[in-house]
Write an enzyme that holds these catalytic residues in place. Structure first.
Site, PDB file in Angstrom:
ATOM      1  N   ASP A 246       0.870  -1.153   0.000  1.00  0.00           N
ATOM      2  CA  ASP A 246       0.000   0.000   0.000  1.00  0.00           C
ATOM      3  C   ASP A 246       0.923   1.222   0.000  1.00  0.00           C
ATOM      4  O   ASP A 246       2.108   1.125   0.339  1.00  0.00           O
ATOM      5  CB  ASP A 246      -0.930  -0.008   1.216  1.00  0.00           C
ATOM      6  CG  ASP A 246      -2.227   0.739   0.951  1.00  0.00           C
ATOM      7  OD1 ASP A 246      -2.235   1.618   0.058  1.00  0.00           O
ATOM      8  OD2 ASP A 246      -3.226   0.455   1.629  1.00  0.00           O
ATOM      9  N   TRP A 247       0.388   2.368  -0.389  1.00  0.00           N
ATOM     10  CA  TRP A 247       1.224   3.552  -0.622  1.00  0.00           C
ATOM     11  C   TRP A 247       1.773   4.088   0.702  1.00  0.00           C
ATOM     12  O   TRP A 247       1.041   4.554   1.549  1.00  0.00           O
ATOM     13  CB  TRP A 247       0.403   4.606  -1.347  1.00  0.00           C
ATOM     14  CG  TRP A 247       0.488   4.528  -2.846  1.00  0.00           C
ATOM     15  CD1 TRP A 247       0.769   5.571  -3.689  1.00  0.00           C
ATOM     16  CD2 TRP A 247       0.313   3.380  -3.688  1.00  0.00           C
ATOM     17  NE1 TRP A 247       0.768   5.123  -5.003  1.00  0.00           N
ATOM     18  CE2 TRP A 247       0.504   3.790  -5.039  1.00  0.00           C
ATOM     19  CE3 TRP A 247       0.032   2.030  -3.460  1.00  0.00           C
ATOM     20  CZ2 TRP A 247       0.407   2.921  -6.119  1.00  0.00           C
ATOM     21  CZ3 TRP A 247      -0.063   1.160  -4.535  1.00  0.00           C
ATOM     22  CH2 TRP A 247       0.126   1.599  -5.840  1.00  0.00           C
TER      23      TRP A 247
END
Length: 714
Positions: A246-247
């Site tokens: 995930d970012w």
């Protein structure tokens, strides 16, 4: 709809040989470059060898508008408007895997048209608490339902040569403190509740990529977690695809290198803000990784495995010779969105047959509520969309009810949606309330379109709800509306359960979710009776927050103490808790009414005794005993009385949605592998199928069982 043929799995051996030959030609720097981002939504290729970039896009409900190379502002293209599909809670509520395949295929076509290689979805985190801001993006509280619905979605997307990226692996079941909270959960709950849908996505759906979650599990971040990624995902499940963070979910170079991560995205930006110049070179898997490789602290074979997986993903997507061209948003996709919407809407209450509302009558309808006109494709975080169209509930009602006099009053208002903060409304609340009461007095019936929206502290990424109650004074408004007009039907727009202190004062309630482009049309289809509601709740509506298992055990269970969180509810999530503890829900898992009536009868199993390798065939007759055609979902739960371990009273093990004409009777059979009745035995770290008696429960909701059958596993 017909799905274009596309060879999902190219000649595996040939591609693996090609990959080996490519890896041998790459420099160590070129390989390191491939395992981290080069922009907000892409990772580099190798120009020298003609290896393309890898392009990713949010999200599970539609392909997100184009975002700038290195900022979160939109690029303002003119050709990136899309079909907004209903949120995945709505898809789960259809209990229709065939529709899930159509949904996945349609969204995959649009991703393919936009030249996306990885679609960042679907989300299948388990609905544990009704306060989780992102529940609307997921497929409910039951691991079996989520498993059955996610597989065809993935297959549909990937037929287009676009990788589904199943998220968020794993235990990201709240937004509060998601970037740091350390989740402690038993092995039983892990394997029985939180892993099954991901396992189905990998083993049955053959997902080509998976997104690691933000949170920690047992002291290690999930995006580089030795147990979750190396052992369970890549070794036990033989996952041959790519793990993407995930970012901003990477925290350590050595762990990222050694514990299963393949592509690092969003680091140094908190997933949100712009970053320093050449920031991508400072990623954990960029220059720091290169340094460890060059000084021999990490073997190059570790890097080669990551690059091999990335190249394999490319051969399946952007480097595939027979990849379809895809299709931009079109009527066919809108039809799928509308069908998902109409099949997913759940009729919760229908006193005196309030619904459907006859569209031929010359009546005055007061449509009250901000959600009747508020766009719901904007906001919500990474699921926000640039929809080509979004038919509002009010527009859909006006189009269908040509003979009615329709008046609209907002009644309540909220501010515009903004990420990470709550903006105030510019309207005067008292004025809005008075306008709504005046409208209600003039009307024959009131349709209250309320619920939540996509703003912070509601159904939104980055923060959880702060209460089970409806916001913006809706409870009080509904109580006052009922005093001036008793003919009220409520249309709830939300991705979460809400408290309903006004339930006894309204005639009807339907759960309408976030329905995307065709919102108003789908709602009007059900309101008018053009379509018969057949949706079933994919999660439990508790009467009060403390009736939910995660909240019952206090702060350490939800939301944690800011550092650690212990899932004290263990395996008793959702209806498992309500059933086992005899806590009556407001509305149960699997519940949903129809405009017709059904009768389930003659429930039986093909045998009374089974071995652990047998299939249990559960058959019954289902009859439409009402006046119109409709669809019912027959649900099969199985429980083990007097088990050697703690168990839920019963668990969903099979379901079948069946459409029946008026007076039609059909016999149906649902087959269940006896092995699926096993529990995860922590003492041997494996599954154990107990011998002895089991109870088969058949009904049309978890709290509406019509017949029970005892069987024995020998």
């Amino acid at each position: 709809m017909s799905h274009a043929t596309y060879s999902q799995e190219i000649n595996f051996l040939n591609s693996e040989k090609k990959i080996d030959s490519i890896i041998s030609l790459l420099t160590i720097k070129e390989k390191v470059d491939m395992v981290h981002a080069q922009s907000k939504f892409s990772s580099p290729g190798v120009d020298r060898l003609g290896i393309p970039e890898l392009w990713m896009s949010d999200g599970p409900h539609g392909v997100r508008a184009e975002i700038n190379w290195d900022s979160w502002s939109y690029s303002k293209w003119t050709n990136d408007s899309i079909t907004a599909f209903p949120a995945l809670t709505c898809l789960a509520a259809t209990f229709n895997p065939n529709l899930s395949a159509d949904y996945g295929f349609s969204i995959g076509e649009e991703a393919g048209y936009r030249k996306k290689d990885v679609l960042l979805g679907p989300g299948i985190n388990i609905y544990r608490t009704p306060l989780n801001g992102r529940n609307f993006e997921y497929m409910g509280e039951d691991p079996y339902l989520a498993s059955k619905m996610v597989v065809p979605y993935i297959q549909g997307v990937q037929k287009n040569g676009v990788a589904a990226c199943v998220k968020h692996y794993i235990l990201n079941n709240q937004e509060l403190w998601r970037d740091k909270i350390n989740v402690e959960v038993s092995d039983r709950a892990l394997y029985e509740i939180y892993l099954p849908a991901f396992k189905a996505a990998v083993k049955e759906g053959k997902a080509w990529s998976i997104m690691g979650a933000y949170n920690q599990f047992r002291g290690q971040y999930c995006s580089h977690n030795e147990l979750l990624l190396n052992k369970i995902l890549k070794e036990d499940w033989q996952f041959d695809g790519v793990v993407i963070t995930d970012w901003g979910a990477t925290h350590n170079t050595k762990q990222a290198a050694l514990y299963g991560l393949d592509i690092e995205m969003g680091t140094g930006t908190n997933g949100l803000t712009t970053s320093k110049e050449n920031a991508y070179d400072y990623y954990y898997l960029a220059n720091p990784f290169l340094k460890l490789l060059k000084n021999g602290e990490i073997e190059e074979s570790v890097l080669n495995d990551k690059v091999r997986r990335i190249l394999r993903l490319m051969f399946r997507t952007t480097m595939s010779s027979n990849r379809p061209l895809g299709k931009m948003n079109n009527q066919e996709h809108l039809d799928v969105a509308r069908k998902v919407g109409t099949e997913g809407i759940v009729l919760l209450k229908n006193e005196d047959s309030f619904f459907p509302v006859n569209p031929n009558k010359k009546i005055t309808i007061a449509v009250i509520g901000e959600n009747a006109t508020r766009p719901m494709t904007v906001g919500g975080g990474s699921s926000e969309l640039k929809a080509k169209q979004e038919i509002s509930p009010l527009q859909g009602i006006k189009e269908r009810y040509k003979n009615a006099n329709i008046i609209h009053a907002m009644g309540y208002a909220s501010g515009p949606s903004a990420y990470g903060r709550v903006l105030p409304s510019k309207f005067d609340a008292n004025t809005l309330k008075q306008e709504a009461l005046e409208a209600a007095k003039k009307a024959d019936i009131v349709l209250f379109v309320g619920g939540l929206n996509k703003s912070h502290h509601q159904d939104c990424e980055g923060g959880d709800r702060q209460s089970l109650e409806l916001p913006f004074g809706q409870n009080e408004l509904l109580e006052q509306l009922a005093k001036v007009n008793p003919n009220i039907g409520v249309v709830l727009v939300s991705g979460n359960a809400v408290a309903m202190p006004w339930l006894d004062h309204v005639k009807g309630v339907m759960q309408a979710w976030y329905l995307g482009s065709e919102t108003g049309h789908a709602i009007a289809d059900i309101l008018s009776g053009d379509e018969n509601p057949s949706g079933k709740l994919p999660f439990t509506f508790p009467k009060k927050l403390n009736d939910n298992a995660a909240h019952y055990f206090g702060e350490i269970s939800y939301p944690g103490d800011g550092i650690n969180q212990v899932y004290k509810d263990d395996i008793l999530v959702g209806y498992r808790w309500h059933d086992t503890k005899h806590i009556k829900p407001l509305f149960a898992f699997g519940y949903g009414l129809s405009y017709t009536t059904f009768k389930i009868s003659d429930v039986k199993t093909d045998k009374k005794k089974y071995s652990k390798t047998d299939k249990i065939s559960v058959s019954c007759n289902i009859e439409n005993t009402g006046d119109i055609s409709g669809a019912e979902v027959v649900q099969v739960y199985i429980g083990k009385p007097k088990s050697e371990v703690k168990r839920a009273l019963k668990e969903l093990k099979g379901f079948c949605k069946v459409e029946l004409s008026k007076n039609e009777i059909r016999n149906l059979t649902i087959a269940i592998d006896a092995s699926k009745l096993a529990y995860y035995n922590e003492s041997i770290s494996d599954w154990t199928l107990e011998k002895g008696d089991y109870i088969v429960y058949v009904g049309n909701a978890s709290d509406h069982i019509v017949e029970k059958v005892k069987i024995e596993i020998e």
